[in-house]
Motif scaffolding. Sequence first.
Motif, PDB file in Angstrom:
ATOM      1  N   THR A  36       0.819  -1.249  -0.085  1.00  0.00           N
ATOM      2  CA  THR A  36      -0.050  -0.007  -0.025  1.00  0.00           C
ATOM      3  C   THR A  36       0.804   1.180  -0.197  1.00  0.00           C
ATOM      4  OG1 THR A  36      -1.928   1.239   1.192  1.00  0.00           O
ATOM      5  CG2 THR A  36      -0.171   0.041   2.498  1.00  0.00           C
ATOM      6  N   ASP A  37       0.424   2.494  -0.679  1.00  0.00           N
ATOM      7  CA  ASP A  37       0.805   3.436  -0.511  1.00  0.00           C
ATOM      8  C   ASP A  37       0.248   4.378   0.518  1.00  0.00           C
ATOM      9  OD1 ASP A  37       2.881   3.433  -2.418  1.00  0.00           O
ATOM     10  OD2 ASP A  37       1.352   3.965  -4.068  1.00  0.00           O
ATOM     11  N   LEU A  38      -0.927   3.885   1.305  1.00  0.00           N
ATOM     12  CA  LEU A  38      -1.322   4.654   2.437  1.00  0.00           C
ATOM     13  C   LEU A  38      -0.453   4.605   3.668  1.00  0.00           C
ATOM     14  CD1 LEU A  38      -4.906   3.016   2.292  1.00  0.00           C
ATOM     15  CD2 LEU A  38      -4.373   5.086   1.406  1.00  0.00           C
ATOM     16  N   SER A  39      -0.524   5.799   4.313  1.00  0.00           N
ATOM     17  CA  SER A  39       0.036   6.143   5.492  1.00  0.00           C
ATOM     18  C   SER A  39      -0.347   5.092   6.509  1.00  0.00           C
ATOM     19  CB  SER A  39       0.118   7.465   6.151  1.00  0.00           C
ATOM     20  OG  SER A  39      -1.219   7.565   6.736  1.00  0.00           O
ATOM     21  N   PRO A  40       0.337   4.749   7.658  1.00  0.00           N
ATOM     22  CA  PRO A  40      -0.263   3.794   8.740  1.00  0.00           C
ATOM     23  C   PRO A  40      -1.513   4.420   9.222  1.00  0.00           C
ATOM     24  CG  PRO A  40       2.032   4.122   8.965  1.00  0.00           C
ATOM     25  CD  PRO A  40       1.869   5.162   8.052  1.00  0.00           C
ATOM     26  N   LEU A  41      -1.680   5.370   9.607  1.00  0.00           N
ATOM     27  CA  LEU A  41      -2.997   5.890  10.063  1.00  0.00           C
ATOM     28  C   LEU A  41      -4.160   6.050   8.954  1.00  0.00           C
ATOM     29  CD1 LEU A  41      -2.006   8.765  12.549  1.00  0.00           C
ATOM     30  CD2 LEU A  41      -2.868   6.488  12.954  1.00  0.00           C
ATOM     31  N   ASP A  42      -3.736   6.164   8.034  1.00  0.00           N
ATOM     32  CA  ASP A  42      -4.734   6.214   6.663  1.00  0.00           C
ATOM     33  C   ASP A  42      -5.218   4.740   6.409  1.00  0.00           C
ATOM     34  OD1 ASP A  42      -4.956   9.139   6.226  1.00  0.00           O
ATOM     35  OD2 ASP A  42      -3.584   9.080   4.711  1.00  0.00           O
ATOM     36  N   LEU A  43      -4.242   3.644   6.624  1.00  0.00           N
ATOM     37  CA  LEU A  43      -4.370   2.432   6.393  1.00  0.00           C
ATOM     38  C   LEU A  43      -5.362   1.802   7.793  1.00  0.00           C
ATOM     39  CD1 LEU A  43      -4.195  -0.221   5.106  1.00  0.00           C
ATOM     40  CD2 LEU A  43      -2.267  -0.745   6.253  1.00  0.00           C
ATOM     41  N   LEU A  44      -5.062   2.372   8.798  1.00  0.00           N
ATOM     42  CA  LEU A  44      -6.171   2.160   9.867  1.00  0.00           C
ATOM     43  C   LEU A  44      -7.350   2.303   9.603  1.00  0.00           C
ATOM     44  CD1 LEU A  44      -6.336   1.083  12.785  1.00  0.00           C
ATOM     45  CD2 LEU A  44      -5.686   3.418  13.517  1.00  0.00           C
ATOM     46  N   ARG A  45      -7.480   3.951   9.311  1.00  0.00           N
ATOM     47  CA  ARG A  45      -8.729   4.476   9.119  1.00  0.00           C
ATOM     48  C   ARG A  45      -9.542   3.370   8.044  1.00  0.00           C
ATOM     49  NH1 ARG A  45      -5.717   8.977   8.959  1.00  0.00           N
ATOM     50  NH2 ARG A  45      -5.922  10.122  11.137  1.00  0.00           N
ATOM     51  N   VAL A  46      -9.045   3.116   6.791  1.00  0.00           N
ATOM     52  CA  VAL A  46      -9.562   2.234   5.856  1.00  0.00           C
ATOM     53  C   VAL A  46      -9.894   1.107   6.377  1.00  0.00           C
ATOM     54  CG1 VAL A  46      -9.070   0.940   3.709  1.00  0.00           C
ATOM     55  CG2 VAL A  46      -8.638   3.366   3.994  1.00  0.00           C
ATOM     56  N   LEU A  47      -9.187   0.167   7.115  1.00  0.00           N
ATOM     57  CA  LEU A  47      -9.518  -0.939   7.978  1.00  0.00           C
ATOM     58  C   LEU A  47     -10.583  -0.884   8.918  1.00  0.00           C
ATOM     59  CD1 LEU A  47      -5.963  -2.567   8.843  1.00  0.00           C
ATOM     60  CD2 LEU A  47      -7.307  -2.770   6.811  1.00  0.00           C
ATOM     61  N   GLN A  48     -10.786   0.111   9.654  1.00  0.00           N
ATOM     62  CA  GLN A  48     -11.819   0.439  10.434  1.00  0.00           C
ATOM     63  C   GLN A  48     -13.181   0.740   9.617  1.00  0.00           C
ATOM     64  OE1 GLN A  48     -10.348   3.460  13.101  1.00  0.00           O
ATOM     65  NE2 GLN A  48      -9.614   2.222  14.439  1.00  0.00           N
ATOM     66  N   ALA A  49     -13.007   1.315   8.480  1.00  0.00           N
ATOM     67  CA  ALA A  49     -14.449   1.493   7.545  1.00  0.00           C
ATOM     68  C   ALA A  49     -14.809   0.217   7.219  1.00  0.00           C
ATOM     69  CB  ALA A  49     -13.791   2.503   6.441  1.00  0.00           C
ATOM     70  N   ILE A  50     -13.857  -0.499   6.624  1.00  0.00           N
ATOM     71  CA  ILE A  50     -14.349  -1.957   5.976  1.00  0.00           C
ATOM     72  C   ILE A  50     -14.908  -2.727   7.097  1.00  0.00           C
ATOM     73  CG2 ILE A  50     -13.239  -4.240   5.569  1.00  0.00           C
ATOM     74  CD1 ILE A  50     -11.072  -2.450   3.930  1.00  0.00           C
ATOM     75  N   GLU A  51     -14.234  -2.824   8.468  1.00  0.00           N
ATOM     76  CA  GLU A  51     -14.712  -3.389   9.459  1.00  0.00           C
ATOM     77  C   GLU A  51     -16.189  -2.846   9.692  1.00  0.00           C
ATOM     78  OE1 GLU A  51     -11.011  -4.146  12.530  1.00  0.00           O
ATOM     79  OE2 GLU A  51     -12.618  -2.232  12.854  1.00  0.00           O
ATOM     80  N   ASN A  52     -16.510  -1.475   9.848  1.00  0.00           N
ATOM     81  CA  ASN A  52     -17.862  -0.955   9.927  1.00  0.00           C
ATOM     82  C   ASN A  52     -18.721  -1.243   8.746  1.00  0.00           C
ATOM     83  OD1 ASN A  52     -17.124   0.240  12.239  1.00  0.00           O
ATOM     84  ND2 ASN A  52     -16.545   2.101  11.461  1.00  0.00           N
ATOM     85  N   ASP A  53     -18.237  -1.432   7.580  1.00  0.00           N
ATOM     86  CA  ASP A  53     -19.044  -1.716   6.411  1.00  0.00           C
ATOM     87  C   ASP A  53     -19.811  -3.039   6.634  1.00  0.00           C
ATOM     88  OD1 ASP A  53     -18.970   0.933   5.203  1.00  0.00           O
ATOM     89  OD2 ASP A  53     -17.494   0.145   3.986  1.00  0.00           O
ATOM     90  N   GLN A  54     -19.004  -3.910   7.312  1.00  0.00           N
ATOM     91  CA  GLN A  54     -19.259  -5.138   7.372  1.00  0.00           C
ATOM     92  C   GLN A  54     -19.990  -5.711   8.827  1.00  0.00           C
ATOM     93  OE1 GLN A  54     -15.516  -6.879   4.435  1.00  0.00           O
ATOM     94  NE2 GLN A  54     -16.683  -8.370   5.869  1.00  0.00           N
ATOM     95  N   GLY A  55     -20.588  -4.659   9.361  1.00  0.00           N
ATOM     96  CA  GLY A  55     -21.228  -4.818  10.559  1.00  0.00           C
ATOM     97  C   GLY A  55     -20.691  -4.803  11.817  1.00  0.00           C
ATOM     98  N   ARG A  56     -19.313  -4.303  11.886  1.00  0.00           N
ATOM     99  CA  ARG A  56     -18.498  -4.457  13.313  1.00  0.00           C
ATOM    100  C   ARG A  56     -19.337  -3.702  14.356  1.00  0.00           C
ATOM    101  NH1 ARG A  56     -13.041  -5.027  15.211  1.00  0.00           N
ATOM    102  NH2 ARG A  56     -13.392  -4.919  17.751  1.00  0.00           N
ATOM    103  N   VAL A  57     -19.804  -4.193  15.430  1.00  0.00           N
ATOM    104  CA  VAL A  57     -20.132  -3.433  16.579  1.00  0.00           C
ATOM    105  C   VAL A  57     -19.100  -3.661  17.698  1.00  0.00           C
ATOM    106  CG1 VAL A  57     -21.966  -3.221  18.288  1.00  0.00           C
ATOM    107  CG2 VAL A  57     -22.459  -3.688  15.705  1.00  0.00           C
ATOM    108  N   ARG A  58     -18.762  -2.696  18.239  1.00  0.00           N
ATOM    109  CA  ARG A  58     -17.869  -2.869  19.517  1.00  0.00           C
ATOM    110  C   ARG A  58     -18.595  -2.788  20.790  1.00  0.00           C
ATOM    111  NH1 ARG A  58     -14.964  -0.788  15.244  1.00  0.00           N
ATOM    112  NH2 ARG A  58     -12.755  -1.564  15.199  1.00  0.00           N
TER     113      ARG A  58
END
Length: 171
Positions: free
Chosen positions: A63-85
Motif C-alpha cells: 500500500t501507499d497509504l500512511s499507517p494511520l490512513d490504512l488504519l482508518r480504511v481498515l476500520q471503515a471496512i470493519e464498519n461496512d461489514q457490520g462490526r459493532v464494538r
Amino acid sequence: MNLCYIGLGSNLSQPQAQLLQALRMLNHPDIGRLVRCSSFYTSKPMGPQDQPDYVNAVAAVETDLSPLDLLRVLQAIENDQGRVRERRWGARTLDLDILLYGQQVIELPDLTVPHYGMADREFVLYPLYEIAPALQMPDGQKLTSLLANCPANGLLTLLDSNQVHDALAVC
C-alpha cells in the motif's frame, strides 16, 4: 509501496465470507494490492468463551497509504461489514489489525505497530509464518523464534491458501 501484514478475524455472520469480502476490499486500487493470503484457520476466542470460534488469516498487502490512513480504511471496512464494538474481545463480524507496516515501529495513541499482542497469538503467528517464513521483526527477532514459543492451542486449518485463492478468484 509499503509491505504490510494485516490480521483478519471473524466469528459472526458467515466468518469465511466476511474474510473473503475483506480481502477483496484490501485488493482495491485505492487501498493496495493483495500480495498473498494465508490459509483460513479456526481458533478458540480470546477472552470471553461464550462466543463462537473464530476464523483467522493473515494477508500481505502492498500500500501507499500512511499507517494511520490504512488504519482508518481498515476500520471503515470493519464498519461496512457490520462490526459493532460491544465488549473487549467480544464476538465480531470482522476484525482487521495492522500487524506490521514494513519495518516501522509505530507508537501512537490509536496505533501500535508491531501489533502489541501478536507475539502471543497463535492465530496470528502461524498464518503469518505460512506466508512469510523468513520474516524478521523490526527489533531483529525472527518470526521463527516467536513461533517456537507459541503453542498452536488447537488451531486448525479450515481452508488452505489454494482454496482461499480459488474462492477469491471466483468472486
